[in-house]
Design a protein around this motif. Sequence first.
Motif, PDB file in Angstrom:
ATOM      1  N   ALA A   1     -17.169 -18.207 -12.450  1.00 46.54           N
ATOM      2  CA  ALA A   1     -18.109 -17.050 -12.422  1.00 46.54           C
ATOM      3  C   ALA A   1     -18.505 -16.823 -10.893  1.00 46.54           C
ATOM      4  O   ALA A   1     -18.282 -15.151 -10.746  1.00 46.54           O
ATOM      5  CB  ALA A   1     -19.659 -17.732 -12.982  1.00 46.54           C
ATOM      6  N   LEU A   2     -18.851 -17.645 -10.107  1.00 41.69           N
ATOM      7  CA  LEU A   2     -19.281 -17.183  -8.706  1.00 41.69           C
ATOM      8  C   LEU A   2     -18.086 -16.379  -7.884  1.00 41.69           C
ATOM      9  O   LEU A   2     -18.371 -15.378  -7.543  1.00 41.69           O
ATOM     10  CB  LEU A   2     -20.025 -17.798  -7.929  1.00 41.69           C
TER      11      LEU A   2
ATOM     12  N   ALA B   1     -17.275 -13.134  -9.526  1.00 41.60           N
ATOM     13  CA  ALA B   1     -18.008 -12.050  -9.080  1.00 41.60           C
ATOM     14  C   ALA B   1     -17.875 -11.624  -7.506  1.00 41.60           C
ATOM     15  O   ALA B   1     -17.847 -10.477  -7.350  1.00 41.60           O
ATOM     16  CB  ALA B   1     -19.365 -12.478  -9.148  1.00 41.60           C
ATOM     17  N   ILE B   2     -17.725 -12.628  -6.659  1.00 42.88           N
ATOM     18  CA  ILE B   2     -17.636 -12.230  -5.272  1.00 42.88           C
ATOM     19  C   ILE B   2     -16.526 -11.608  -5.011  1.00 42.88           C
ATOM     20  O   ILE B   2     -16.316 -10.562  -4.240  1.00 42.88           O
ATOM     21  CB  ILE B   2     -18.157 -13.494  -4.458  1.00 42.88           C
TER      22      ILE B   2
ATOM     23  N   VAL C   1     -14.846  -9.645  -7.248  1.00 35.54           N
ATOM     24  CA  VAL C   1     -14.823  -8.345  -7.690  1.00 35.54           C
ATOM     25  C   VAL C   1     -15.664  -7.194  -6.636  1.00 35.54           C
ATOM     26  O   VAL C   1     -15.292  -6.161  -6.485  1.00 35.54           O
ATOM     27  CB  VAL C   1     -15.608  -8.490  -9.081  1.00 35.54           C
TER      28      VAL C   1
END
Lengths: 91, 158, 83
Positions: free
Chosen positions: C64-65, C68-69, C71
Amino acid sequence: MRKAILFVTFLFVSAFLLLGVAEMRPFGQPAVADMDDYFITNAQGEVAVNNVVTAVVFDYRGFDTLGEATVLFAAVVGILALFRKPKEDER
Amino acid sequence: MSNHGMSVIVRTVTRFVYGLIILFGFYVIMHGHLTPGGGFQGGAVVASAFALLLVAFGSAGLKGRLNLHWLQSIEEVGALAFLALAFLGIGTAFFYNLLANSGGFLFGASVPAGANAGVLNAGGTVPLMNWAVGLKVMTGIAAVAITMLIGSKKEETE
Amino acid sequence: MIVQSILQIVILVLIVVGAALAVWFKDLLASVLALAAASLLVALEFYLLQAPDVAIAEAGIGAALTTAIYVIAIRRTARKEEE
């Protein structure tokens, strides 16, 4: 030339990995298990915690967790310092 | 593009899902001494919900919801609480679990040996440290993501 | 036991395929998604090896993290890899 060097390196690394797999112990049977047996036997009595992993992380090996928290704090402070808005007189 | 986030599909699914992710993260932190997981894992789950909000809505949907100063303050409070709980047992040793099995009101109960369902009011300083580390991790990683989004936008506009 | 062994072999092969695809793609968004898929499979493998703590941490951080970073970083830069 470069591809040949890369191929030889690849062969070496795969050979070492395969040797490690061939020497691997069966699952669930580590070589030295005294410490694990102590934790599994005594964690519920000493720390009063059912999750033995949490007992190890926050009680028996709490100093490691302090180091991990310090690393995370340093990372956050570093990123905040890197991306902060510069003041007017610092430009 | 960056100020308005992603497509309608992503935003709608995010609106449905992010509350459940935050709830699951707090569950993992709260039951860290009973079920798999703990402060770090639960904090990472909650921070992933914040990151999902950031990616889906962009920096425009962020205004007034998450304050960067508050996040930094909560992170430092979590770190100091963790250190204070570690110093609580300094009379015996650093990280000595003073409250476990004390029979007191605050997480002082004992658990029976062997396999059982678990006692929530047990563990001494371990659940408190779970909360401290959980708050620290979730606010720290959320602050990192927000700072990266906002800080890189500033340089673009200049 | 046999079923679990076959499942683990399939998952490990898929992890290698996901990692290779992450290097192979020229579209960086697809590359990041392949990396997230490989990370999720690593989390599943941790769960099969009876380490649910590590599985939760890997699924939260790795899948997840970091996605996200990445993206966020790709939005600020170019989406296509330069030749």
